[in-house]
Design a protein around this motif. Structure first.
Motif, PDB file in Angstrom:
ATOM      1  N   GLN A   1       0.771  -1.203  -0.052  1.00  0.00           N
ATOM      2  CA  GLN A   1       0.005   0.006  -0.147  1.00  0.00           C
ATOM      3  C   GLN A   1       1.119   1.202  -0.129  1.00  0.00           C
ATOM      4  O   GLN A   1       0.491   2.293  -0.780  1.00  0.00           O
ATOM      5  N   TYR A   2       2.067   1.183   0.809  1.00  0.00           N
ATOM      6  CA  TYR A   2       2.749   2.413   0.940  1.00  0.00           C
ATOM      7  C   TYR A   2       4.248   2.005   1.221  1.00  0.00           C
ATOM      8  O   TYR A   2       4.405   1.131   1.742  1.00  0.00           O
TER       9      TYR A   2
ATOM     10  N   TYR B   1       7.602  -1.694   3.751  1.00  0.00           N
ATOM     11  CA  TYR B   1       6.491  -1.824   3.024  1.00  0.00           C
ATOM     12  C   TYR B   1       5.400  -2.024   3.868  1.00  0.00           C
ATOM     13  O   TYR B   1       5.003  -3.167   4.407  1.00  0.00           O
TER      14      TYR B   1
ATOM     15  N   ARG C   1       4.417   0.949  -4.501  1.00  0.00           N
ATOM     16  CA  ARG C   1       2.854   0.789  -4.064  1.00  0.00           C
ATOM     17  C   ARG C   1       2.305   0.170  -5.344  1.00  0.00           C
ATOM     18  O   ARG C   1       2.704   0.309  -6.568  1.00  0.00           O
TER      19      ARG C   1
ATOM     20  N   THR D   1      -4.118  -2.183  -4.483  1.00  0.00           N
ATOM     21  CA  THR D   1      -3.292  -0.914  -4.304  1.00  0.00           C
ATOM     22  C   THR D   1      -2.798  -0.376  -5.536  1.00  0.00           C
ATOM     23  O   THR D   1      -1.912   0.453  -5.795  1.00  0.00           O
TER      24      THR D   1
ATOM     25  N   GLU E   1      -3.785   5.200   3.225  1.00  0.00           N
ATOM     26  CA  GLU E   1      -4.122   5.171   2.165  1.00  0.00           C
ATOM     27  C   GLU E   1      -4.191   7.022   1.747  1.00  0.00           C
ATOM     28  O   GLU E   1      -3.689   7.202   0.501  1.00  0.00           O
TER      29      GLU E   1
ATOM     30  N   ALA F   1      -0.559   7.570   1.034  1.00  0.00           N
ATOM     31  CA  ALA F   1      -0.445   7.072  -0.161  1.00  0.00           C
ATOM     32  C   ALA F   1      -0.744   8.060  -1.304  1.00  0.00           C
ATOM     33  O   ALA F   1      -0.041   8.215  -2.556  1.00  0.00           O
TER      34      ALA F   1
END
Ligand SMILES: Nc1nc2c(ncn2[C@@H]2O[C@H](COP(=O)(O)OP(=O)(O)O)[C@@H](O)[C@H]2O)c(=O)[nH]1
Lengths: 446, 319
Positions: free
Chosen positions: A245-246, A261, A326, A368, B36, B39
């Motif tokens: 996700q990021y 991660y 991501r 994602t 999220e 991101a």
């Protein structure tokens, strides 16, 4: 895999949708659940406290209920695009989230949206509107439609609440005959026969607490059944899936620079020292650290944890310096891999007022990951009543569900919808308006 | 209609008779949403007022970016829209917790908007809750934020039941019901054009009961006024009005010293305390669940027309 997978304990929250058309009693049923469950909770607390909280009997509750349901019904139609209202209640054992979708014609997209986050669907049948003169009894078209959609969306648990039984004298014969009709419908749709509950939402019989007016009924009340439901992550897929996700970087890019991660383990188990593969690129690496961010285990996470499993939100580091970003999907090296797909065939529910265009490209969000996509072909549009396909009508407009073929600009790692919610679903976004225009269930990929 | 609140004395045990496995699920969802935002957004911020919901949200954000023993650095600043009408305990608490968490705090003042003339109040002592909307929009322009995380919860107010987790706002910060996007599975669409804005509510699915159970489980500290304390109050049209320099007792009013607590910590001039003897989360839970007065209903005077004013203010971009 050497780790005994103990059942992860996300039993806490029960999320459900209620399907019914106008006047079947949805608001009354939800009002009853919200209202009566509060007295159950209060009993628990007040029995421990010095103050007694008068237990509201069914009759006078019916009066107060109007107050509560009144609030639900009177909610002005804000003309909101997707009309799903979320309501909350709890008992000493569980927390409940209701996705309340109004029963008017824009229904399919509201139901699909509500169902996407639900563990169970409660299909409401108004007993007084079932035609008992035929054999078997005939259900209303909308009951067929709701059951067909629930089947399509693959909800794990489906129940039918046969409401307004008070108007039919709480009669066991009536309930049994409706049961036969439901069973017949379920088999034609290929759905296991749902659990049936005789209820009167207005008088609260068998909704939260059982009722002697249903003397012949030995089953649990609706709420008792919901309370005992297993809602842990849907474990169809055993293999490990960790969508990245990021990527978090800390204290510079030096040798000791931290690169974590972040994401949620969607299925399976991930362990320290495990060999993993990063898709779609394919590079392999070894898991160095796992830090768990939620739950009781996150309290003593200073040195990290040995493993994480489906439902855990984590941060992990890799020994090797591989390129991970991501949208990548981390899987176990020694487990069957998902399909690396450039083409999907999917059931697509169209959510937007502007119909699908097969010439334009859309942005497709899968877990994602974000890629461009074009719908190559609308093979069939679904006739919701019978789940059979209507071939000639190729227009996919709002509320329609169609079988489509989608081609992707880049490869993505996918599973099917039946295998995994996280890697078997997607949404499509119209780049011009930034609106979310469709929801997709992946049926096959190549 | 001030219902004479029964003083609830429940044993601390009341709390652990309630299941809290759902807190793990709620925590995971909120952490996923916060990550999220980071991101997808280019320049996000998290609203922090020192209120219990924003304290829970900050704690979740720290957990989202905690990697073992390493010092935590939040990848976004905290933003406080200060009405200037806060209880001193709240501001003092805000500064302590920000220092302790090492987060970067930006404060923008409604007072400055008044000086700039973008906010005009009929009377100096009028409620500034609504005025925060203007200061908030000015802060967004000034700092070029494209996504703001807030501690609002769907369960607080009927008008919020249909609110999205990623709530789209146009360049005026307006909440247009037609422009809200369907949210399926955990696929959040945060795409915006320049000038447009996202308001994100990571604890949308939490109830007040969940918040208090979480505060107890994680042992979070709160401004003291959340717990029972003695305060000079005046009974006025069914509510308790705290006597403060900003809201002095009128000559013809009689005040009393009562054991009270605040359920929310908004603008002094319009946030009412409730009778209480609750000194810890367990007692607050017993009191909250049993008295069953929605958080906004009994304690915010400017919310008397609660639903419509909340919806109107959401449209004005207040939240
Ligand atoms: N007799 C009886 N009436 C009911 C029952 N449940 C709902 N109703 C009535 O049916 C009408 C429609 O109910 P409502 O909950 O608004 O239906 P909705 O449109 O599905 O939300 C209302 O007048 C309710 O009082 C029930 O169990 N028994």
């Amino acid at each position: 895999m050497g780790i005994n997978r103990f059942q992860n304990d996300y039993q806490g929250v029960v999320r459900f949708i209620t399907c019914g058309s106008v006047d079947d009693g949805k608001s009354t049923l939800i009002g009853r659940l919200l209202y009566d469950s509060k007295s159950v909770l209060t009993d628990q607390l007040s029995s421990l406290s010095k103050t007694k909280y008068a237990r509201v009997t069914a009759e006078d509750a019916a009066v107060d209920l109007a107050l509560l349901t009144d609030g639900l019904e009177a909610e002005r139609e804000q003309g909101i695009t997707i009309d799903v209202a979320y309501r909350y209640f709890a008992t000493p054992r569980r927390k409940f989230i209701v996705a309340d979708t109004p029963g008017h014609e824009q229904y399919t997209r509201n139901m699909v949206t509500g169902a996407s986050q639900a563990d169970v669907a409660i299909i409401l049948v108004d007993a007084t509107r079932v035609d008992l003169s035929s054999d078997p009894a005939t259900l209303l078209p909308q009951t067929k439609r709701h059951t067909a959609i629930v089947k399509l969306l693959g909800l794990r648990h489906v129940v039918v609440a046969v409401n307004k039984m008070d108007l039919l004298g709480y009669d066991q014969q009536v309930f049994n005959r409706i049961g036969v009709a439901i069973e017949r419908l379920a088999t034609t749709l290929g759905l296991p026969t749902p659990q049936l509950f005789p209820v009167s939402a207005l008088f609260g019989d068998n909704v939260v607490t059982r009722s002697k007016r249903f003397g012949w009924y030995e089953g649990p009340s609706l709420l008792e059944w919901l309370e005992s439901l297993d809602t842990g992550p849907r474990q169809v897929l055993e293999e490990m899936r960790f969508p990245v996700q990021y990527v978090a970087r800390q204290d510079g890019s030096g040798a000791d620079g931290f690169r974590g991660y972040l994401g949620r383990v969607e299925s399976g188990v991930i362990r320290i020292g495990q060999q993993v593969r990063v898709l779609p690129g394919g590079s392999t690496a070894t898991v160095a650290e796992i830090h768990i961010s939620n739950g009781e285990r996150s309290a003593d996470d200073d040195e990290g944890v040995a493993f994480a499993q489906a439902g855990d939100v984590i941060a992990l580091t890799l020994k090797e310096d591989v390129d991970v970003s991501r949208g990548d999907l981390i899987i176990a090296h020694d487990e069957p891999a998902p399909t690396l797909a450039r083409q999907l065939s999917a059931d697509l529910c169209w959510l937007d007022a502007d119909p699908l265009s097969t010439s334009r490209k859309y942005v497709l969000r899968h877990a994602t990951n974000t890629v461009y996509a074009k719908v190559r072909d609308v093979k069939q549009v679904l006739d919701i009543e019978t789940l059979s396909h209507v071939v000639d009508n190729k227009i996919l407009g709002m509320n329609a569900i169609g079988q489509v073929v989608i081609s992707l600009q880049k490869q993505i790692a996918t599973d099917t919808f039946d295998q995994s919610l996280a890697t078997g679903t997607f949404v499509m976004i119209d780049e011009a308006t930034n609106n979310t225009v469709a929801a997709g269930l992946i049926r096959s990929a190549c | 209609m001030l219902t004479e609140q029964k003083f609830i004395h429940s044993e601390p045990g009341a709390l652990n008779t309630l299941n809290n496995e759902h807190l793990d699920w709620l925590e995971a969802e909120s952490i996923y949403i916060i990550r999220e935002v980071v991101a997808q957004a280019a320049n996000p911020a998290m609203l922090f007022s020192g209120g219990k919901d924003s304290i829970v949200m900050l704690h979740l954000a720290r957990k989202a970016f905690r990697f073992g023993k390493r010092p935590i650095t939040l990848p976004f600043p905290l933003l406080h829209i200060d009405t200037g009408h806060n209880y001193p305990e709240v501001i003092q608490f805000r500064d302590e917790i920000v220092k302790e968490s090492g987060a970067r705090l930006i404060v923008e003042y409604v007072e400055d908007s008044i000086r700039r003339g973008s906010v005009r109040l009929r009377r100096e002592t009028d409620s500034r809750n609504a005025a925060q909307a203007t200061t908030l929009l000015e802060a967004i322009d000034k700092h070029r934020f494209d996504a703001l995380m807030g501690g609002a919860r769907r369960d607080e107010e009927k008008a919020r039941a249909k609110e999205r987790i990623f709530s789209f706002r146009d360049e005026f910060g307006q909440w247009d019901p037609k422009a809200q996007r369907p949210e399926l599975w955990n696929l959040y669409n945060s795409r915006i054009a320049s000038g447009e804005n996202m308001r994100v509510f990571p604890i949308s699915n939490w109830t007040e009961l969940d918040v208090w159970q979480y505060i107890a489980r994680e042992n979070l500290s709160l401004p003291s006024i959340y717990y029972a304390h003695t305060r000079e109050v005046v009974r006025k049209n069914g509510l308790l009005m705290a006597v403060t320099p900003l809201t002095p007792r009128a000559a013809d009013e009689t005040s009393e010293l009562l054991s009270v607590r605040f359920r929310t910590v908004g603008d002094i001039s319009c946030t009412c305390p409730v009778l209480s003897t609750a000194g810890n989360p367990a007692e607050i839970i017993a009191e909250t669940v049993i008295t069953d007065i929605t958080e906004r209903g009994a304690t915010r005077m400017d919310d008397q027309t609660s639903e419509s004013s909340m919806e109107r203010r959401k449209k004005e971009g207040y939240f």
